[in-house]
Design a protein around this motif. Structure first.
Motif, PDB file in Angstrom:
ATOM      1  N   ASP A   1      -7.040   6.293  -0.755  1.00 34.16           N
ATOM      2  CA  ASP A   1      -6.435   5.147  -0.081  1.00 34.16           C
ATOM      3  C   ASP A   1      -7.590   4.247   0.366  1.00 34.16           C
TER       4      ASP A   1
ATOM      5  N   TYR B   1      -4.690  -7.341   2.923  1.00 35.28           N
ATOM      6  CA  TYR B   1      -4.650  -8.254   4.077  1.00 35.28           C
ATOM      7  C   TYR B   1      -5.784  -8.021   5.064  1.00 35.28           C
ATOM      8  N   LYS B   2      -6.602  -6.986   4.839  1.00 31.77           N
ATOM      9  CA  LYS B   2      -7.700  -6.711   5.774  1.00 31.77           C
ATOM     10  C   LYS B   2      -8.925  -7.505   5.316  1.00 31.77           C
TER      11      LYS B   2
ATOM     12  N   ASP C   1       0.419   7.318   5.387  1.00 34.87           N
ATOM     13  CA  ASP C   1      -0.053   8.201   4.311  1.00 34.87           C
ATOM     14  C   ASP C   1       0.505   9.608   4.522  1.00 34.87           C
TER      15      ASP C   1
ATOM     16  N   PHE D   1      -3.871   8.055   8.403  1.00 36.20           N
ATOM     17  CA  PHE D   1      -2.978   6.980   8.839  1.00 36.20           C
ATOM     18  C   PHE D   1      -1.542   7.495   8.667  1.00 36.20           C
TER      19      PHE D   1
ATOM     20  N   LEU E   1       0.804  -1.228   0.000  1.00 42.04           N
ATOM     21  CA  LEU E   1       0.000   0.000   0.000  1.00 42.04           C
ATOM     22  C   LEU E   1       0.835   1.275   0.000  1.00 42.04           C
ATOM     23  N   THR E   2       1.723   1.427   0.968  1.00 42.27           N
ATOM     24  CA  THR E   2       2.449   2.706   1.048  1.00 42.27           C
ATOM     25  C   THR E   2       3.352   2.885  -0.171  1.00 42.27           C
TER      26      THR E   2
ATOM     27  N   HIS F   1      -9.161   0.389   3.974  1.00 43.11           N
ATOM     28  CA  HIS F   1     -10.272  -0.093   4.800  1.00 43.11           C
ATOM     29  C   HIS F   1     -11.584  -0.176   4.031  1.00 43.11           C
TER      30      HIS F   1
HETATM   31  C1  LIG Z   1      -5.135   3.624   5.866  1.00 43.43           C
HETATM   32  C2  LIG Z   1      -3.821   2.912   5.819  1.00 43.43           C
HETATM   33  N1  LIG Z   1      -2.829   3.427   5.074  1.00 43.43           N
HETATM   34  C3  LIG Z   1      -1.629   2.812   5.010  1.00 43.43           C
HETATM   35  C4  LIG Z   1      -1.377   1.650   5.704  1.00 43.43           C
HETATM   36  C5  LIG Z   1      -0.017   1.023   5.616  1.00 43.43           C
HETATM   37  O1  LIG Z   1      -0.073  -0.168   4.928  1.00 43.43           O
HETATM   38  P1  LIG Z   1       1.226  -0.927   4.364  1.00 43.43           P
HETATM   39  O2  LIG Z   1       2.057  -1.320   5.538  1.00 43.43           O
HETATM   40  O3  LIG Z   1       0.661  -2.113   3.673  1.00 43.43           O
HETATM   41  O4  LIG Z   1       1.945   0.001   3.462  1.00 43.43           O
HETATM   42  C6  LIG Z   1      -2.391   1.072   6.480  1.00 43.43           C
HETATM   43  C7  LIG Z   1      -2.161  -0.177   7.233  1.00 43.43           C
HETATM   44  O5  LIG Z   1      -2.965  -0.676   7.958  1.00 43.43           O
HETATM   45  C8  LIG Z   1      -3.655   1.732   6.535  1.00 43.43           C
HETATM   46  O6  LIG Z   1      -4.646   1.236   7.277  1.00 43.43           O
END
Ligand SMILES: Cc1ncc(COP(=O)(O)O)c(C=O)c1O
Length: 463
Positions: free
Chosen positions: A230, A255-256, A147, A144, A116-117, A233
């Motif tokens: 993003d 993974y959620k 982000d 988050f 994601l990031t 969720h």
């Molecule tokens: C809204 C949001 N952004 C970013 C992330 C970071 O995810 P990742 O470690 O897969 O980059 C998460 C992780 O739970 C998240 O909930």
């Protein structure tokens, strides 16, 4: 409990058996007097890490077998080809078709890639093109942290002061989530200088479901503003229509609610209007969008010719950089097949609302429920900081645990959370005072919800 059981027989969790639900034995949780080690715990944490589909292990074993049997040749000649398994060079391609209905995209607008990031950063690298007059990023104050770090550093990478570039929105005083009207107003107020609006589809803390279509359309009513989401969720939680909502880009993890396993592969959406390539020799002057590029985004036919010419694939696939982890990809596929079998996102949302509305009803019936936050007023209990209106939230309800005036340092949230955990309720804590509960429609039951709320009440009683 009878009511919950009746609901479970009217609306059975038909896919529950497709998942491994952790048990008291596997978790090492102390048993209740009549309990047994094989009893499933009350897993209400699909907003953090979804349960493992039973089919995941076999899917991964197939790839381990292929690796063992043919090594590198499995890239082009998979030992399970006769069973319909895909050679590794194209392993992720069948997933675009499974993923696109989940986010409401055309197949060409979705790529299974990265995390994601990293994906957010890659998309910002492509879409954030600040000029001296248009350089701001509108985001949330409570975003988050990952982000926020991405937004902040994108500014830095462009030599822009983040303090002047980041427009960070927060809920009104005394409110727990953002009003759409305030988001729209902030866009209008900054319309001359905004480059990007980037918000969460569903807010990780409050569970608020943003009005993606309305916010996107409003931002687009001003020329020069790009809108990205993003969807960490939101994906697999609520129905999305990214293509028709005209979203520019989006990214997510899997993974959620998508149950692909810890840290497994994420995904991106790039609207088709941004991803066309000058593949047509009649219009060679149309240049593809500059991006974080890699060989996996390059024309598949000459990918292995090692040419120093980047010819991006048309569509979101052209944003891929690296060859994906096949283990990750097949784990995600195993789960997406369950989504498909279940009937897709509308069916999931129908069940999700039944479950989360039941949760809300039981919480509101609790003797410890406070309509408003009463911190410090002497009453322990909880309020709900998520929107109560079902159209404004997904599966998750976030409880704000209230401490007592007599003993504000009593770690009330930790004690309530610990009480639940010790009795097999797996939820999610956000320090200092929030517990998030999210019934996942594919595997949670009404009985799970009844059990969690009963034990929550017992936890408060025990304080
Ligand atoms: C809204 C949001 N952004 C970013 C992330 C970071 O995810 P990742 O470690 O897969 O980059 C998460 C992780 O739970 C998240 O909930």
């Amino acid at each position: 409990m009878e009511e919950a059981r009746a609901l479970d027989s009217t609306y059975p969790a038909t896919k529950r058996d497709a998942f491994c639900i952790p048990t008291f034995g596997s978790m090492g949780t102390k048993l209740a007097p009549n309990g047994s080690l094989g009893d499933p715990v009350t897993y209400l944490c699909g907003n953090s890490l979804g349960c493992m589909p039973r089919s995941t292990r076999a899917a991964i074993n197939d790839e381990l077998d292929a690796w063992a049997a043919r090594g590198v040749e499995s890239h082009f000649r998979h030992s399970g080809e006769d069973r319909g398994l895909t050679s590794w060079v194209d392993i992720d391609l069948p997933l675009s078709k499974l993923m696109s209905p989940i986010v409401g995209a055309r197949d060409s607008e979705v790529a299974i890639m990265g995390s994601l990031t990293a994906n957010l950063n890659a998309l910002l690298a492509a879409f954030y093109k600040p000029s001296s007059s248009r350089f701001k990023i509108l985001c949330e104050k409570g975003a988050f942290p990952s982000d926020y770090y991405a937004f902040y550093n994108q500014c830095k990478l462009h030599g822009i002061d983040p303090d002047s570039a980041l427009v960070r929105l927060e809920p009104r005083k005394g409110e727990t989530y953002l009003r759409t009207e305030d988001i729209l107003k902030a866009i209008t107020a900054n319309s001359d200088s905004l480059s990007i609006v980037c918000l969460p589809g569903i807010q990780y803390y409050s569970g608020q479901f943003f009005e993606i279509e309305k916010i996107t359309a409003h931002a687009h009513s001003f020329p020069g503003i790009v809108v990205g989401w993003d969807l960490a969720h939101a994906v697999g939680n609520v129905p999305l229509e990214l293509h028709s909502w005209n979203v520019d880009f989006a990214c997510w993890c899997s993974y959620k609610y998508l149950n692909s396993g810890p840290g497994a592969i994420g995904g991106i959406f790039v609207h088709d209007r941004h991803a066309s390539v000058a593949a047509d020799p009649l219009s060679p002057d149309v240049e593809a969008m500059p991006r974080m590029a890699g060989w996996w985004g390059n024309n598949r036919d000459n990918r292995f010719q090692m040419k120093e010419v980047f010819e991006p694939i048309e569509g979101a696939l052209g944003f891929r950089q690296s060859n994906p982890s096949v283990i990750d990809v097949v784990a995600l596929k195993a789960s997406l097949e369950i989504f498909k079998d279940f009937g897709g996102m509308q069916a999931i949302r129908r069940r999700s609302l039944l479950l989360s509305n039941y949760l809300l009803k039981l919480l509101q019936r609790s003797a410890y429920y406070h309509e408003k936050s009463t911190d410090g007023e002497g009453k322990v209990g909880f309020s709900i900081i998520s929107p109560l209106n079902e159209t404004e939230r997904g599966a998750q309800l976030s409880l704000l645990i209230q401490f007592s005036k007599d003993n504000p340092q009593a770690n009330t949230m930790e004690r309530v959370f610990g009480y639940l955990n010790d009795r097999g309720v797996i939820a999610d804590e956000r320090r200092p005072d929030v517990i998030r509960i999210a019934p996942a429609p594919l595997y949670n039951t009404f009985e799970d919800i009844f059990t969690a709320v009963k034990l929550l009440n017992d936890a408060f009683k025990s304080l």
